[in-house]
Design an enzyme around this catalytic site. Structure first.
Site, short mmCIF file in Angstrom:
data_model
loop_
_atom_site.label_atom_id
_atom_site.label_comp_id
_atom_site.label_asym_id
_atom_site.label_seq_id
_atom_site.Cartn_x
_atom_site.Cartn_y
_atom_site.Cartn_z
N LYS A 172 0.83 -1.21 0.00
CA LYS A 172 0.00 0.00 0.00
C LYS A 172 0.87 1.26 0.00
O LYS A 172 0.66 2.17 -0.79
CB LYS A 172 -0.91 -0.02 1.24
CG LYS A 172 -1.55 1.30 1.55
CD LYS A 172 -2.48 1.18 2.72
CE LYS A 172 -2.17 1.90 3.98
NZ LYS A 172 -1.56 3.15 4.10
N ASN A 173 1.82 1.31 0.91
CA ASN A 173 2.57 2.56 1.06
C ASN A 173 3.48 2.85 -0.14
O ASN A 173 3.78 4.01 -0.43
CB ASN A 173 3.37 2.57 2.36
CG ASN A 173 2.44 2.73 3.57
OD1 ASN A 173 1.36 3.29 3.45
ND2 ASN A 173 2.85 2.21 4.71
N ASP A 232 3.76 0.70 11.94
CA ASP A 232 2.55 0.09 11.36
C ASP A 232 2.32 -1.35 11.82
O ASP A 232 1.31 -1.95 11.45
CB ASP A 232 2.65 0.12 9.83
CG ASP A 232 2.22 1.47 9.27
OD1 ASP A 232 1.77 2.33 10.05
OD2 ASP A 232 2.34 1.67 8.04
N ARG A 265 0.02 15.47 12.30
CA ARG A 265 0.85 15.07 11.16
C ARG A 265 1.52 16.31 10.57
O ARG A 265 0.99 16.92 9.63
CB ARG A 265 0.01 14.37 10.10
CG ARG A 265 -0.40 12.97 10.51
CD ARG A 265 -1.05 12.26 9.36
NE ARG A 265 -1.40 10.90 9.67
CZ ARG A 265 -0.64 9.85 9.38
NH1 ARG A 265 0.51 10.01 8.77
NH2 ARG A 265 -1.04 8.64 9.68
N PRO A 266 2.65 16.69 11.12
CA PRO A 266 3.30 17.91 10.63
C PRO A 266 3.86 17.70 9.23
O PRO A 266 4.18 16.57 8.85
CB PRO A 266 4.42 18.15 11.64
CG PRO A 266 4.66 16.84 12.30
CD PRO A 266 3.42 16.03 12.18
N ARG A 284 -9.16 0.01 3.95
CA ARG A 284 -8.26 0.98 3.33
C ARG A 284 -6.92 0.34 2.99
O ARG A 284 -6.24 0.80 2.08
CB ARG A 284 -7.98 2.14 4.31
CG ARG A 284 -9.04 3.20 4.38
CD ARG A 284 -8.55 4.37 5.22
NE ARG A 284 -7.16 4.64 4.91
CZ ARG A 284 -6.20 4.91 5.82
NH1 ARG A 284 -6.50 4.99 7.08
NH2 ARG A 284 -4.97 5.12 5.44
N ASP A 288 6.28 20.13 8.20
CA ASP A 288 7.34 21.14 8.16
C ASP A 288 8.57 20.66 7.38
O ASP A 288 9.21 21.45 6.68
CB ASP A 288 7.74 21.54 9.59
CG ASP A 288 8.16 20.35 10.42
OD1 ASP A 288 7.30 19.47 10.68
OD2 ASP A 288 9.34 20.25 10.79
N GLN A 289 8.89 19.38 7.46
CA GLN A 289 10.08 18.88 6.75
C GLN A 289 9.85 18.82 5.24
O GLN A 289 10.78 19.01 4.47
CB GLN A 289 10.48 17.49 7.28
CG GLN A 289 10.89 17.49 8.74
CD GLN A 289 12.04 18.43 9.03
OE1 GLN A 289 13.10 18.36 8.41
NE2 GLN A 289 11.84 19.34 9.97
N CYS A 304 -5.18 8.04 8.74
CA CYS A 304 -5.36 7.54 10.10
C CYS A 304 -5.04 8.65 11.10
O CYS A 304 -4.11 9.43 10.90
CB CYS A 304 -4.43 6.36 10.36
SG CYS A 304 -4.96 4.85 9.58
#
Ligand code: UD1
Length: 429
Positions: free
Chosen positions: A22-23, A305, A122-123, A397, A125-126, A117
């Protein structure tokens, strides 16, 4: 709402084929936007997250053809706008990969802030730091991130935290930047390597993926290609843990054992027997299972995960285990559901203390997110009695045909769709 019903206590036995990752697919499908030709992507998992990202691309103008249930052909040449629909995108984390891809293609991108999820802030910034280093500017307006630049120019980018998402996004933008980009402290997950391989098949020049320094020399043009996604190590690990939790004997096929090393090492520590072959792994139990401590880490550490699934297993292992969730702030929400099944787990911030008990007991529970749902399935398979799991949309999902695959291993499991429940409820009234 659809429900999964499990009558627990059956030992899982047999062979289960593992779907594409999936990822990896969720990074590779947005990457197709960069291509100037048709891409054929094989071994795509047939899950709802993929349907959603395919729909997003198609709404943007791409021609998306489902060749069969695991193969997509995408022609991105009709995408003419750098704006992605908010309505669909806000439901999924991976939609933010369109930021890098659209920026690479149009020098401009407008994409919603990440959904998916919910287990902590969930930043991004990077991601933004990387885009700025390549010469872009950004602003956030009405839930949308706007990024643009005159042109992208390669740069040296040091990531302050190891982030899969930021590494992917910077790779996607940098493949079309002028000159050399170096990402230091990059994520090393198998899906980063898979994305790099896909980009290189399209004509990119990406080197070092899988190490913490990735070098990307920008190219002018990326072309259509055919590519097959790697197997899903998280799906494989989930079935191996389900085998262990039921005292069963399961072989996962179509896997890359190297990608599963951190999981197999922990299962062996717990007392699960593991046999590795070229592209399959057998996991079986022939004795009692013992406690073990877990700390989630970026690859090659133990994956976040897999944390909920292994915690479900540890809840029925002998002794007290400590689980340290070091990637996300709020990834133990499912524990209250496991407690409803009798699990003895206490949580303090990012640490869970799991006192192993002999057996879980079936109960009605709710999936709070994708891997939490998988943990509840494992718990239900091992428990005495009946477990019903609500909100299984989360599970669907990320797991292709989980009910069918578990039935194939001998589980007593079924999915009740909402239409079936209505007459039953009506009859009872
Ligand atoms: C993470 C996991 C990935 C998993 C996914 C979904 C890691 C390193 N990544 O990927 O394996 O599949 O969740 O469960 O294990 N962060 C920042 N700033 C940023 C981006 C991230 O501080 O700009 C922090 C996050 O808050 C988090 C950590 O970095 O604590 C890892 O985030 P990241 O790898 O980006 O998340 P995902 O890509 O979602």
């Amino acid at each position: 709402m659809d429900t999964i019903v499990i009558s627990g206590g059956k030992k899982l036995r047999g062979t289960v084929p593992i779907s594409g990752a999936k990822n990896a697919a969720l990074a590779i499908i947005p990457a197709v936007v960069l291509s100037e030709g048709v891409c054929r992507i094989e071994n795509i998992p047939n899950i709802s997250d993929i349907t959603l990202i395919a729909k997003i691309l198609s709404e943007m103008g791409a021609i998306v053809k489902m060749v069969n249930k695991n193969t997509l052909e995408i022609d991105p040449r009709k995408i003419v706008s750098p704006v992605a629909s908010y309505e669909l995108m806000r439901h999924m984390r991976a939609s933010y990969y369109l930021l890098g891809a659209l920026l690479g293609k149009f020098s401009s991108a407008v994409v919603s802030l990440p959904g998916g999820c919910d287990f902590g802030v969930r930043p991004i910034d990077q991601h933004l730091k990387g885009f700025m280093a390549l010469g872009a500017k950004y602003r956030v307006d009405g839930g949308m991130v706007h990024v643009d630049c005159d042109k992208l120019v390669g740069s040296n980018i040091y990531m302050d935290v190891v982030s899969v998402g930021a590494t992917v996004n910077i790779m996607l933008a940098a493949v079309k930047a002028e000159g050399l980009t170096t990402i230091e402290n990059a994520a090393k997950e198998p899906h980063i390597v898979d994305l790099a391989n896909f980009l290189n098949c399209m004509g990119a020049d990406v080197r070092g993926a899988g190490t913490d320094v990735i070098k990307i020399r920008g190219v002018k043009k990326l072309s259509g290609t055919t590519y097959s996604i790697i197997p899903d190590q998280i799906e494989a690990g989930t079935y191996m843990i389900a085998a262990a939790a039921t005292g069963g004997d399961v072989t996962v096929t179509n896997v890359i054992p190297k990608h599963l090393e951190s999981i197999t090492a922990k299962l062996e520590e717990i007392g699960v027997q593991i046999e590795e072959y070229d592209d399959s792994i057998r996991a079986y139990c022939d004795g009692k299972l013992n406690k073990c401590n877990i700390k989630t880490m970026p690859h090659p550490g133990f994956p976040t995960d897999m944390q909920p699934q292994i915690t479900a297993l540890l809840s029925i292992c002998e002794g007290t285990s400590i689980v340290n969730e070091a990637v996300w702030d709020n990834r133990f929400r499912y524990v209250s559901e496991l407690r409803r099944m009798g699990a003895q787990i206490s949580v303090d911030g990012k640490i869970a203390v799991v006192e192993g008990i002999e057996n879980l007991v079936g109960a009605p529970v709710k999936a709070t997110d994708l891997r939490a749902g998988a943990a509840l399935v494992i718990a239900g398979l091992s428990a005495n009695g009946l477990t019903t799991i609500e909100d299984i949309g989360h599970i669907e999902r990320g797991y292709e045909n989980i009910v069918g695959k578990l039935q194939g291993l001998g589980a007593d499991i079924k999915k009740i769709v909402v239409e079936e429940q209505i007459p039953a409820v009506a009859a009872a009234l």
